[in-house]
Write an enzyme that holds these catalytic residues in place. Structure first.
Site, PDB file in Angstrom:
ATOM      1  N   GLU A  36     -13.373  10.610   7.742  1.00 57.65           N
ATOM      2  CA  GLU A  36     -13.767  10.539   9.150  1.00 57.65           C
ATOM      3  C   GLU A  36     -13.917  11.894   9.812  1.00 57.65           C
ATOM      4  OE1 GLU A  36      -9.221  10.399   9.370  1.00 57.65           O
ATOM      5  OE2 GLU A  36     -10.817   9.672   8.057  1.00 57.65           O
ATOM      6  N   ASN A  85     -12.076  15.373   5.189  1.00 52.28           N
ATOM      7  CA  ASN A  85     -10.678  15.025   4.938  1.00 52.28           C
ATOM      8  C   ASN A  85     -10.629  13.840   3.974  1.00 52.28           C
ATOM      9  OD1 ASN A  85     -11.605  13.083   6.863  1.00 52.28           O
ATOM     10  ND2 ASN A  85      -9.490  12.645   7.391  1.00 52.28           N
ATOM     11  N   CYS A 111      -9.994  10.720   4.005  1.00 54.97           N
ATOM     12  CA  CYS A 111     -10.565   9.410   4.350  1.00 54.97           C
ATOM     13  C   CYS A 111     -11.988   9.489   4.858  1.00 54.97           C
ATOM     14  CB  CYS A 111      -9.676   8.730   5.380  1.00 54.97           C
ATOM     15  SG  CYS A 111      -8.059   8.279   4.738  1.00 54.97           S
TER      16      CYS A 111
END
Length: 773
Positions: free
Chosen positions: A269, A265, A267
Site C-alpha cells: 500500500e 512496503n 503489503c
C-alpha cells in the site's frame, strides 16, 4: 470493555497493552492505551494539553486507529520505531554494498519495521564479474540470504518478519523470480511482486517481443504475452507474484519531481523511494454511520471531516516523536513528511447502510466517502503548512503540476499555492488486519467481510492455542438491533459469495482518491478458469489500479481461517468448513496471532516407512517412522515417530515427534521442516555419515525426513537439480565441514571456542575436557 469482543481484549492485552519489563501490567484498560498515545503525539504541539484532549477523543471508541507500531510503541520510551515498514536503499551491484544493505535490513527489522527491496539492480545469473574471473550468482541467490536473515531475526523476537521483493519485468532473471516460490520452502519470508511497465502491458496487448536487459546489455528476447502468461500461471497456482504497475505509480506520484519509486512496503500500500518510511493510520467508518440498518442510515460527513483533520495532525506528529533504525530513514521522512491515512470497516459500514459490497450503489457511495476523506486530508495538511511550514522539499510549481494534484478541487489548489502543504502524500489503504480485530472485529481495510463467523486459533502467552468463535461486527449489531431470528438481508455478502470483478470495481473506485496505493486481495474461487483469472489483472490495469494481488486456494499457501457453518452464513451460501484467507499479508500485522487450519483427520490405517539412523556418537540407533495420508490425490506426510534406547535423547525426541506431527497435520507446504532441521548445527561438532559431513543429529533427522518426502513424491529429488545448484550445495557443505572439523569449536563443558580434534578425540585446550568417538 465489557461490550468488546473477547478476541479484541486478548489482542489488546497481547500486542498493545503497555507492560513493564517484567511483564507486569501498566495499563488497566484500552482507555489507558489511548491516553498514552494521545499524550505522546501531543508533545510536539505548542499547547500539548489542548491537543491531548482532542487526540484522545479521536482515539476513543476506536474511531481513529493508528497502525500497530504506534499503538504498541508511542509513549513507552522503548527503542522502537513507530513506522510500520520501510523500503530500503538501492542495492549497488558489488559484494561490499550488498552486505552493507543486508546489515541495514537486519537493524531495521530488529526494531520492528518490515522492509521492501528492489532486486533489479543486481546483475543477472551468469553475468561476468569483471576483475574476478567469475560469473554472478544472480539476484535470487542474494534473496536467499535476505530470507535467512529474516528468519533469524524472527526467531529472536515475537513478530513475524515481513519483506517485499520486487523485480522489473525486463530484468534477465525475471523468469526465475516469477517461479522462485515453486520450490518448496524457498523465500517464504518474502512477498514477491513484478514491476510491470506501461510498455510491457502494451507489448502484451499487441503480442510483441520483449527484451530482457541489464545496464544496456541484451540478454534475451521473449514473447511479452508468454512472459505475462508465466506471471499469471504462477500466481494462479501459487498466489505469487503480485503485480505492481510501476509507471502509473511514478507518473501519479505527488513527488514525481523529487524521487523515483521502484519498491513498496511488504503489503504494497506504500510505494516508497529508497529509505522511504511507511506511516499508517485508519479512520473507522463503522463509528460514523448514523441510524444503522434503517432506511435513513448514512455516514456523518461532518464528523468524518473533523476526525480526518485530527488524524492528519496526529500522524504528522508521529514523524517528530518516532525513532528510526537508520539516519537515512529519518532524513527521508522529515524531508517529505509522507503519511498514509486510510480507512477500515468499509464493508461493515456499507452493510450498516443497507448497501451490497461490489454493487454499483456501493461503488458510488464509496467514491463519495473517499472524495470527502481526500478533501479533508489535503485541507488539513495545507492548514498545518500555514501553521508549521510545508515539507522541506515542497516545490510549488512542480508539486501543482502533478497529475494527482491537478485533480483536486480548485479551493485546495488555491490553498496549496498560498501555504504549501505539510505532507507530500496523505492517503493510503492498509490491510489493518489486527487493528480491525482490536476494534471489535470490524471488516478490515476496504476488503469485504471474509466470513461473518469463523474460528480463529490464537497463540496464547503460555504457548497454547485457543480456538475463538469470531463474528463480524455488523452481524452482531444487526442481531442486537433487529433480533436474533430476523433473516439476514441480501446485502450481507462475504468474500465467498462475491465475484472477482466486484473486488476490482471497489479497488478502482477507492484508488481514484488515494495518492499512494492500496493493499487489497481479490479472492478467486478455486475452479475459476485461467482465462477468466487473467482478465482480473487486465481489468485492474485498465481501471486505474496501481497493483493487483489475487488469492486462489492452493496447496502451497494453504488456508488459515476456518469458517463456521452458522445459521447466518448457511442462509447465504453453503460455505466449506475451511476457507483460505487472502495472500497472507495480514499475518505480518498480526504478530502474536497465528492463523491456522483445522488439523487433517486421521484415518484408521496409514501407509508409512521406518528408517534406521545410526549417529556416530550414540551407542543406540534411532528408528524414525513416517506415516502418510492421501489428500487431493497426493501423498503427503501426516505424522512422525522417533524411537531409541538412548534415554539421553528421550525428552527432546518426544517433543520433536509431537511438534513435527502437529505441523504435518495442518496441511499446506510443510517442506520447511526439512530445511529447518538441516540448518541446525551442533556447537560440539557434527559427524561424517556416508562420505558427507552432517552438522548435527537434528540435521541427520532432517535428511531422513527429506528422503521420505522425496520417495513419496512430495518433494522433488535433489539429485535431479541442475549441476550448478548441486555443485554450490556441495561447496557449502564442504566449507561447513572445514569450519567444524579443522578449526577450534565450542567446548560443551566450559563454553570456550577451544575444542580441537586430536587423534580421534575432542579435546578442550582450556579446561581439559575430552571425549573420544
Amino acid at each position: 470493555m465489557s461490550s468488546v469482543a473477547p478476541i479484541s481484549q486478548q489482542i489488546w492485552d497481547m500486542k498493545y497493552r503497555f507492560k513493564s519489563a517484567d511483564n507486569k501490567q501498566v495499563e488497566r484498560s484500552i482507555e489507558d492505551t489511548w491516553k498514552r498515545i494521545a499524550k505522546a503525539l501531543a508533545a510536539p504541539e505548542k499547547s500539548p494539553e489542548k491537543w491531548e484532549r482532542s487526540f484522545y477523543e479521536a482515539l476513543e471508541d476506536y474511531k481513529f486507529l493508528p497502525a500497530g507500531r504506534i499503538i504498541a510503541g508511542a509513549g513507552t520510551k522503548r527503542k522502537v520505531t513507530l513506522f510500520n515498514c520501510f523500503v530500503m536503499g538501492d542495492i549497488p551491484d558489488d559484494m561490499s554494498s550488498i552486505f552493507d544493505n543486508l546489515k541495514e535490513a537486519a537493524l531495521t527489522m530488529q526494531q520492528g519495521g518490515g522492509i521492501g527491496y528492489n532486486f533489479s539492480t543486481l546483475r543477472p545469473k551468469g553475468a561476468p564479474v569483471h576483475g574476478m574471473g567469475s560469473d554472478a550468482s544472480g539476484p535470487l541467490s542474494f534473496m536467499d540470504v535476505w530470507d535467512s536473515m529474516c528468519r533469524t531475526i524472527m526467531s529472536a523476537g515475537s513478530r513475524r518478519g515481513a519483506m517485499m521483493a520486487t523485480m522489473r519485468c525486463d530484468h534477465p532473471d525475471i523468469q526465475d523470480f516469477i517461479t522462485a516460490k515453486r520450490e518448496p520452502g524457498r523465500l517464504r519470508m518474502f512477498n514477491l511482486s513484478v514491476l510491470v511497465t506501461d510498455a510491457f502491458m502494451e507489448a502484451v496487448k499487441k503480442n510483441d517481443s520483449w527484451d530482457l536487459v541489464f545496464e544496456g546489455t541484451l540478454y534475451k528476447t521473449v514473447s511479452a504475452r508468454a512472459l505475462w502468461d508465466e506471471i499469471m500461471r504462477s500466481t494462479y497456482a501459487f498466489a505469487e507474484p503480485g503485480v505492481i504497475f510501476i509507471d502509473r505509480i511514478n507518473r501519479r506520484n505527488n513527488l514525481h519531481y523529487a524521487e523515483t519509486i521502484s519498491g513498496t512496503n511488504p503489503c504494497g500500500e506504500q510505494p516508497l523511494p529508497p529509505y522511504g518510511a511507511c506511516l499508517l493510520g485508519s479512520v473507522n467508518l463503522t463509528k460514523l454511520v448514523k441510524k444503522p440498518f434503517e432506511t435513513s442510515a448514512h455516514l456523518d460527513l461532518e464528523q468524518l471531516d473533523s476526525l480526518v483533520r485530527t488524524a492528519i495532525r496526529m500522524m504528522d506528529n508521529v514523524i517528530d516523536v518516532s525513532g528510526f533504525p537508520l539516519e537515512q530513514q529519518a532524513q527521508e521522512a522529515n524531508a517529505k513528511r509522507r503519511i498514509g491515512l486510510g480507512i477500515t470497516g468499509l464493508a461493515d459500514a456499507l452493510i450498516m447502510c443497507g448497501i451490497r459490497y461490489g454493487s454499483d450503489e456501493a461503488v458510488s457511495i464509496t467514491r463519495q466517502w473517499m472524495a470527502a476523506i481526500r478533501r479533508s486530508a489535503y485541507l488539513a495538511s495545507t492548514d498545518l503548512a500555514k501553521e508549521k511550514g510545508a515539507f522541506p522539499l515542497f516545490d510549488k510549481d512542480q508539486y501543482l503540476a502533478g497529475e494527482t494534484v491537478q485533480e483536486l478541487d480548485a479551493d485546495i489548489q488555491d490553498a496549496l499555492k498560498k501555504h504549501g502543504i505539510r505532507n507530500a502524500l496523505l492517503t493510503s489503504i492498509a490491510p489493518t488486519g489486527t487493528i480491525s480485530l482490536l476494534a471489535n472485529n470490524i471488516s478490515s481495510g476496504l476488503e469485504p467481510v471474509f466470513s461473518f463467523s469463523y474460528t480463529r486459533n490464537v497463540l496464547m502467552p503460555d504457548g497454547t492455542r485457543k480456538a475463538e468463535e469470531v463474528t463480524d461486527y455488523a452481524l452482531r449489531l444487526f442481531r442486537r438491533l433487529k433480533g436474533e431470528n430476523v433473516p439476514l438481508p441480501d446485502y450481507f455478502v462475504d468474500a465467498q459469495i462475491l465475484k472477482p470483478m466486484d473486488h476490482v470495481k471497489m479497488q478502482a473506485a477507492v484508488q481514484e482518491f488515494v495518492d499512494s496505493s492500496i493493499s487489497k486481495t481479490i479472492n478467486c474461487p478455486e475452479d475459476i478458469s485461467f482465462e477468466h483469472f487473467k482478465d482480473i489483472y487486465l481489468k485492474a490495469y485498465e481501471t486505474g489500479c496501481k497493483g493487483c494481488t489475487t488469492y486462489r486456494p492452493n496447496d502451497i499457501t494453504g488456508a488459515v481461517l476456518e469458517t463456521s457453518k452458522t445459521e447466518e452464513n448457511q442462509s447465504q451460501s453453503s460455505l466449506p468448513l475451511e476457507e483460505p484467507t487472502p495472500r497472507p499479508k495480514d499475518s505480518f500485522e498480526a504478530g502474536g496471532i497465528v492463523y491456522m487450519t483445522r488439523p487433517l483427520d486421521r484415518p484408521g490405517t496409514l501407509p508409512g516407512q521406518t528408517y534406521k539412523l545410526k549417529w556416530p556418537e550414540s551407542n543406540h540407533a534411532m528408528y524414525i517412522t513416517l506415516n502418510d495420508v492421501i489428500q487431493d490425490g497426493r501423498r503427503r506426510p501426516f505424522e512422525i515417530f522417533i524411537n531409541s534406547k538412548n534415554v539421553e535423547h528421550f525428552a527432546w525426541t518426544v517433543a520433536l515427534t509431537r511438534m513435527i506431527s502437529a505441523v504435518f497435520r495442518r496441511g499446506g507446504d510443510v517442506s520447511f521442516v526439512v530445511e529447518e532441521l538441516k540448518a541446525v548445527f551442533d556447537p560440539r561438532g557434527g559427524a561424517w555419515m556416508q562420505g558427507r559431513y552432517v552438522p548435527s543429529l537434528l540435521a541427520a533427522i532432517g535428511d531422513v525426513v527429506e528422503t521420505h518426502l522425496v520417495q513419496i513424491g512430495f518433494l522433488p529429488d535433489p539429485a535431479k537439480r541442475d549441476p550448478e545448484t548441486n555443485s554450490k550445495r556441495q561447496s557449502v557443505g564442504s566449507s561447513q565441514m572445514q569450519d567444524r572439523t579443522g578449526l577450534q569449536r565450542q567446548c560443551p563443558e566450559c563454553g570456550e571456542a577451544s575444542l580441537i580434534k586430536s587423534e580421534g578425540c575432542d579435546t578442550c585446550a582450556s579446561c581439559g575436557f575430552s571425549k573420544c568417538s
